[in-house]
Design an enzyme around this catalytic site. Structure first.
Site, PDB file in Angstrom:
ATOM      1  CG  ASP A 244      49.749  96.785  82.338  1.00  0.00           C
ATOM      2  OD1 ASP A 244      49.565  97.647  83.225  1.00  0.00           O
ATOM      3  OD2 ASP A 244      50.274  95.678  82.560  1.00  0.00           O
TER       4      ASP A 244
ATOM      5  CG  ASN B 130      54.650  96.939  76.577  1.00  0.00           C
ATOM      6  OD1 ASN B 130      55.261  97.375  77.544  1.00  0.00           O
ATOM      7  ND2 ASN B 130      53.519  96.266  76.698  1.00  0.00           N
TER       8      ASN B 130
ATOM      9  NE  ARG C 130      62.251  80.748  54.907  1.00  0.00           N
ATOM     10  CZ  ARG C 130      61.296  81.423  54.268  1.00  0.00           C
ATOM     11  NH1 ARG C 130      61.585  82.575  53.681  1.00  0.00           N
ATOM     12  NH2 ARG C 130      60.070  80.963  54.206  1.00  0.00           N
TER      13      ARG C 130
ATOM     14  CB  ALA D 119      54.385  92.811  77.410  1.00  0.00           C
ATOM     15  CE1 TYR D 120      53.561  87.569  71.027  1.00  0.00           C
ATOM     16  CE2 TYR D 120      54.011  89.466  69.624  1.00  0.00           C
ATOM     17  CZ  TYR D 120      53.655  88.143  69.766  1.00  0.00           C
ATOM     18  OH  TYR D 120      53.385  87.393  68.652  1.00  0.00           O
TER      19      TYR D 120
ATOM     20  CG  LEU E  90      57.637  86.746  80.331  1.00  0.00           C
ATOM     21  CD1 LEU E  90      59.063  86.465  80.781  1.00  0.00           C
ATOM     22  CD2 LEU E  90      56.818  87.294  81.496  1.00  0.00           C
ATOM     23  CB  SER E  91      54.370  85.417  75.596  1.00  0.00           C
ATOM     24  OG  SER E  91      53.558  86.038  76.569  1.00  0.00           O
TER      25      SER E  91
END
EC number: 2.7.1.23
Length: 294
Positions: free
Chosen positions: A72, A146, A174, A188-189, A191-192
């Site tokens: 990807d 993305n 913060r 991708a990120y 979702l994490s």
């Protein structure tokens, strides 16, 4: 359906498996009388190929279709450079998950033949533009399929920043940063980090805080046409970065402003006719899988 005659090939560097698929592609396409143009860096992976060589930019001008061999990430990089040309892109998966590169090397020729015969589906995906300003002057620019991510770089300190959406103040925070993701990037990120999965057809953007120093901060889904503005706090002791698809970074400083908007044009992705978003999620994310007894 488009008639594909001039076909560009782009491959991920440094992979033996990618080289195998590149050779297979070249042999199949030339044997079937297609005009094949190979991207200049990719051309170094298969010496003696005898093909026309071109830059990614030129591929967008002279090709009817570009095939990306890799994961990807490879497709993300190609998509950013080819989006303006509106050329369709087909992905062959030589990576890990393969949300975007959905043709398997095991049945490459069979699936490719169907696509080239016009038996495919097409979808469009939008990208994000990110502009960084310092003291009222442009500092840097990037685009992402993305996500655009504000993060601390090599520092372990939190970032203080203000968030505005369409000119409206949302909050001061913060945290370790903020992920601004498209529906494509929602698997991708984002979702994490606890963000939701969004269907690719949605005209929406999700903002996902990264380890916020509060118990009430949650992801926010906003209209895809929104302008998102981040103002890095003047009192920050760290110098954060803004990344685009994790492949390009701009170093920022306290007081810098990041503006994120939807790109005015979209990429065109080609899929086999049996492509299904929910089936892809089920397969790649292990939905409904059972825990095996020991």
């Amino acid at each position: 359906m488009d008639q594909f005659r001039n076909i560009g090939i782009v491959g991920r560097m440094g992979s033996v498996k990618v080289v195998e698929s590149l050779r297979q592609l070249k042999q199949y396409l030339t044997a079937n009388n297609y005009h094949v143009i190979i991207e200049e860096d990719t051309s170094t992976m298969i010496p003696g190929h005898g093909l026309q060589v071109a830059s990614k930019k030129l591929l967008g001008e002279i090709c009817d279709l570009v095939i990306v061999v890799g994961g990807d990430g490879s497709l993300l990089g190609a998509a950013r450079e080819l989006a303006k040309s509106k050329i369709p892109i087909l992905g062959v998966n030589r990576g890990r998950l393969g949300f975007l590169t959905d043709i398997s090397p095991s049945d490459l020729e069979e699936r490719l033949a169907r696509v080239l015969e016009g038996d495919y589906i097409e979808e469009s995906r939008f990208l994000l533009d990110g502009h960084v300003e310092r003291n009222g002057q442009p500092l840097g620019y990037g685009s992402a399929l993305n996500d655009v991510v504000l993060h601390p770089g090599k520092s372990t300190r939190m970032i203080g920043f203000d968030l505005f959406i369409d000119g409206h103040f949302v909050y001061s925070q913060r945290s370790d940063g903020l992920i601004v993701a498209t529906p494509t990037g929602s698997t991708a990120y984002s979702l994490s980090a606890g963000g939701p999965i969004m269907h690719p057809k949605l005209d929406a953007v999700v903002l996902v805080p990264m380890f916020p120093h509060t118990l009430s901060s949650r992801p926010i889904v906003v209209d895809g046409k929104s302008e998102i503005k981040l103002v890095i706090g003047e009192t920050n002791e760290t110098y954060p970065q803004v990344s685009f698809d994790g492949q390009m970074n701009i170093a920022c400083a306290p007081g810098d402003i990041i503006r994120i908007t939807k790109k005015p044009f979209k990429i065109r992705l080609i899929h086999p006719t049996d492509h299904n978003f929910y089936a892809t999620c089920r397969d790649k994310l292990g939905w409904a899988s059972e825990i095996a007894a020991s």
